[in-house]
Write a protein that holds these residues in place. Structure first.
Motif, PDB file in Angstrom:
ATOM      1  N   GLN A 159       0.831  -1.201   0.000  1.00 19.63           N
ATOM      2  CA  GLN A 159       0.000   0.000   0.000  1.00 19.63           C
ATOM      3  C   GLN A 159       0.870   1.257   0.000  1.00 19.63           C
ATOM      4  O   GLN A 159       0.576   2.227  -0.680  1.00 19.63           O
ATOM      5  CB  GLN A 159      -0.935   0.016   1.213  1.00 19.63           C
ATOM      6  CG  GLN A 159      -2.024  -1.010   1.170  1.00 19.63           C
ATOM      7  CD  GLN A 159      -3.040  -0.734   0.082  1.00 19.63           C
ATOM      8  OE1 GLN A 159      -3.369   0.410  -0.204  1.00 19.63           O
ATOM      9  NE2 GLN A 159      -3.535  -1.793  -0.520  1.00 19.63           N
ATOM     10  N   PHE A 160       1.940   1.233   0.764  1.00 22.59           N
ATOM     11  CA  PHE A 160       2.838   2.380   0.815  1.00 22.59           C
ATOM     12  C   PHE A 160       3.498   2.630  -0.541  1.00 22.59           C
ATOM     13  O   PHE A 160       3.659   3.772  -0.962  1.00 22.59           O
ATOM     14  CB  PHE A 160       3.912   2.169   1.890  1.00 22.59           C
ATOM     15  CG  PHE A 160       4.989   3.204   1.846  1.00 22.59           C
ATOM     16  CD1 PHE A 160       4.734   4.498   2.264  1.00 22.59           C
ATOM     17  CD2 PHE A 160       6.242   2.887   1.375  1.00 22.59           C
ATOM     18  CE1 PHE A 160       5.727   5.468   2.211  1.00 22.59           C
ATOM     19  CE2 PHE A 160       7.232   3.850   1.311  1.00 22.59           C
ATOM     20  CZ  PHE A 160       6.974   5.144   1.732  1.00 22.59           C
ATOM     21  N   CYS A 161       3.858   1.578  -1.245  1.00 20.31           N
ATOM     22  CA  CYS A 161       4.573   1.701  -2.516  1.00 20.31           C
ATOM     23  C   CYS A 161       3.677   2.123  -3.678  1.00 20.31           C
ATOM     24  O   CYS A 161       4.190   2.524  -4.727  1.00 20.31           O
ATOM     25  CB  CYS A 161       5.252   0.382  -2.865  1.00 20.31           C
ATOM     26  SG  CYS A 161       6.650   0.004  -1.804  1.00 20.31           S
ATOM     27  N   LYS A 162       2.366   2.064  -3.502  1.00 19.45           N
ATOM     28  CA  LYS A 162       1.461   2.467  -4.582  1.00 19.45           C
ATOM     29  C   LYS A 162       1.750   3.900  -5.005  1.00 19.45           C
ATOM     30  O   LYS A 162       1.933   4.784  -4.169  1.00 19.45           O
ATOM     31  CB  LYS A 162      -0.001   2.382  -4.130  1.00 19.45           C
ATOM     32  CG  LYS A 162      -0.587   1.013  -4.241  1.00 19.45           C
ATOM     33  CD  LYS A 162      -2.072   1.062  -3.940  1.00 19.45           C
ATOM     34  CE  LYS A 162      -2.670  -0.316  -4.089  1.00 19.45           C
ATOM     35  NZ  LYS A 162      -4.090  -0.315  -3.730  1.00 19.45           N
ATOM     36  N   ASN A 163       1.809   4.116  -6.312  1.00 18.97           N
ATOM     37  CA  ASN A 163       2.014   5.444  -6.908  1.00 18.97           C
ATOM     38  C   ASN A 163       3.346   6.075  -6.526  1.00 18.97           C
ATOM     39  O   ASN A 163       3.467   7.296  -6.505  1.00 18.97           O
ATOM     40  CB  ASN A 163       0.861   6.392  -6.549  1.00 18.97           C
ATOM     41  CG  ASN A 163      -0.474   5.843  -6.979  1.00 18.97           C
ATOM     42  OD1 ASN A 163      -0.603   5.311  -8.087  1.00 18.97           O
ATOM     43  ND2 ASN A 163      -1.466   5.933  -6.115  1.00 18.97           N
ATOM     44  N   LYS A 164       4.333   5.264  -6.184  1.00 17.31           N
ATOM     45  CA  LYS A 164       5.676   5.753  -5.904  1.00 17.31           C
ATOM     46  C   LYS A 164       6.656   4.980  -6.782  1.00 17.31           C
ATOM     47  O   LYS A 164       6.403   3.849  -7.155  1.00 17.31           O
ATOM     48  CB  LYS A 164       6.048   5.520  -4.441  1.00 17.31           C
ATOM     49  CG  LYS A 164       5.289   6.361  -3.456  1.00 17.31           C
ATOM     50  CD  LYS A 164       5.757   6.053  -2.047  1.00 17.31           C
ATOM     51  CE  LYS A 164       5.130   6.955  -1.035  1.00 17.31           C
ATOM     52  NZ  LYS A 164       3.695   6.755  -0.864  1.00 17.31           N
ATOM     53  N   HIS A 165       7.762   5.628  -7.098  1.00 14.24           N
ATOM     54  CA  HIS A 165       8.836   4.908  -7.763  1.00 14.24           C
ATOM     55  C   HIS A 165       9.473   4.027  -6.697  1.00 14.24           C
ATOM     56  O   HIS A 165      10.072   4.534  -5.744  1.00 14.24           O
ATOM     57  CB  HIS A 165       9.865   5.870  -8.349  1.00 14.24           C
ATOM     58  CG  HIS A 165       9.316   6.703  -9.450  1.00 14.24           C
ATOM     59  ND1 HIS A 165       9.096   6.204 -10.713  1.00 14.24           N
ATOM     60  CD2 HIS A 165       8.915   7.985  -9.477  1.00 14.24           C
ATOM     61  CE1 HIS A 165       8.591   7.144 -11.469  1.00 14.24           C
ATOM     62  NE2 HIS A 165       8.466   8.245 -10.743  1.00 14.24           N
ATOM     63  N   SER A 166       9.310   2.742  -6.824  1.00 13.66           N
ATOM     64  CA  SER A 166       9.803   1.860  -5.767  1.00 13.66           C
ATOM     65  C   SER A 166      10.120   0.487  -6.345  1.00 13.66           C
ATOM     66  O   SER A 166       9.692   0.143  -7.437  1.00 13.66           O
ATOM     67  CB  SER A 166       8.771   1.720  -4.646  1.00 13.66           C
ATOM     68  OG  SER A 166       7.581   1.183  -5.177  1.00 13.66           O
ATOM     69  N   ILE A 167      10.860  -0.244  -5.578  1.00 16.55           N
ATOM     70  CA  ILE A 167      11.151  -1.647  -5.877  1.00 16.55           C
ATOM     71  C   ILE A 167      10.745  -2.437  -4.656  1.00 16.55           C
ATOM     72  O   ILE A 167      11.163  -2.131  -3.536  1.00 16.55           O
ATOM     73  CB  ILE A 167      12.643  -1.881  -6.169  1.00 16.55           C
ATOM     74  CG1 ILE A 167      13.071  -1.101  -7.412  1.00 16.55           C
ATOM     75  CG2 ILE A 167      12.932  -3.367  -6.319  1.00 16.55           C
ATOM     76  CD1 ILE A 167      14.560  -1.134  -7.657  1.00 16.55           C
ATOM     77  N   TYR A 168       9.932  -3.442  -4.865  1.00 19.09           N
ATOM     78  CA  TYR A 168       9.526  -4.331  -3.778  1.00 19.09           C
ATOM     79  C   TYR A 168      10.074  -5.706  -4.108  1.00 19.09           C
ATOM     80  O   TYR A 168       9.806  -6.250  -5.172  1.00 19.09           O
ATOM     81  CB  TYR A 168       7.994  -4.374  -3.658  1.00 19.09           C
ATOM     82  CG  TYR A 168       7.528  -5.378  -2.629  1.00 19.09           C
ATOM     83  CD1 TYR A 168       7.526  -5.054  -1.287  1.00 19.09           C
ATOM     84  CD2 TYR A 168       7.126  -6.646  -3.007  1.00 19.09           C
ATOM     85  CE1 TYR A 168       7.130  -5.967  -0.340  1.00 19.09           C
ATOM     86  CE2 TYR A 168       6.723  -7.568  -2.062  1.00 19.09           C
ATOM     87  CZ  TYR A 168       6.724  -7.230  -0.741  1.00 19.09           C
ATOM     88  OH  TYR A 168       6.337  -8.140   0.194  1.00 19.09           O
ATOM     89  N   PHE A 169      10.868  -6.248  -3.229  1.00 13.41           N
ATOM     90  CA  PHE A 169      11.457  -7.565  -3.441  1.00 13.41           C
ATOM     91  C   PHE A 169      11.281  -8.379  -2.174  1.00 13.41           C
ATOM     92  O   PHE A 169      11.740  -7.990  -1.102  1.00 13.41           O
ATOM     93  CB  PHE A 169      12.944  -7.435  -3.784  1.00 13.41           C
ATOM     94  CG  PHE A 169      13.615  -8.769  -4.002  1.00 13.41           C
ATOM     95  CD1 PHE A 169      13.397  -9.478  -5.161  1.00 13.41           C
ATOM     96  CD2 PHE A 169      14.441  -9.292  -3.042  1.00 13.41           C
ATOM     97  CE1 PHE A 169      14.003 -10.705  -5.360  1.00 13.41           C
ATOM     98  CE2 PHE A 169      15.058 -10.516  -3.228  1.00 13.41           C
ATOM     99  CZ  PHE A 169      14.835 -11.219  -4.396  1.00 13.41           C
ATOM    100  N   LEU A 170      10.611  -9.504  -2.287  1.00 16.35           N
ATOM    101  CA  LEU A 170      10.394 -10.395  -1.156  1.00 16.35           C
ATOM    102  C   LEU A 170      11.441 -11.502  -1.213  1.00 16.35           C
ATOM    103  O   LEU A 170      11.440 -12.329  -2.125  1.00 16.35           O
ATOM    104  CB  LEU A 170       8.986 -10.992  -1.213  1.00 16.35           C
ATOM    105  CG  LEU A 170       8.624 -11.978  -0.107  1.00 16.35           C
ATOM    106  CD1 LEU A 170       8.701 -11.296   1.257  1.00 16.35           C
ATOM    107  CD2 LEU A 170       7.224 -12.515  -0.349  1.00 16.35           C
ATOM    108  N   ALA A 171      12.341 -11.478  -0.274  1.00 16.19           N
ATOM    109  CA  ALA A 171      13.415 -12.473  -0.231  1.00 16.19           C
ATOM    110  C   ALA A 171      12.913 -13.744   0.436  1.00 16.19           C
ATOM    111  O   ALA A 171      12.079 -13.710   1.327  1.00 16.19           O
ATOM    112  CB  ALA A 171      14.612 -11.927   0.537  1.00 16.19           C
TER     113      ALA A 171
END
Length: 65
Positions: A40-52
């Protein structure tokens, strides 16, 4: 459904907007919404989400490519 997480989102937003490099650790027991909070925080942001997961470092680097 994503409710009652305004304080956590506010803390993340404050770090995001600080203009400094920030590091935080998100931990807690299972099934309380840690992943959804980050998504939810990463929505509409330039971001990378990686689940290790429990893999070798080389495998993680290949996935990130």
């Amino acid at each position: 459904m994503f409710i009652n997480r305004e304080q956590e989102i506010g803390s993340l937003e404050k770090m995001y907007c600080s203009g400094n490099a920030e590091f935080f650790v998100l931990y807690g027991r299972r099934r309380i919404g840690k992943t959804e909070l980050l998504l939810q925080f990463c929505k509409n942001k330039h971001s990378i989400y990686f689940l290790a997961s429990q893999q070798k470092e080389h495998d993680h680097l290949q996935q990130l490519k």
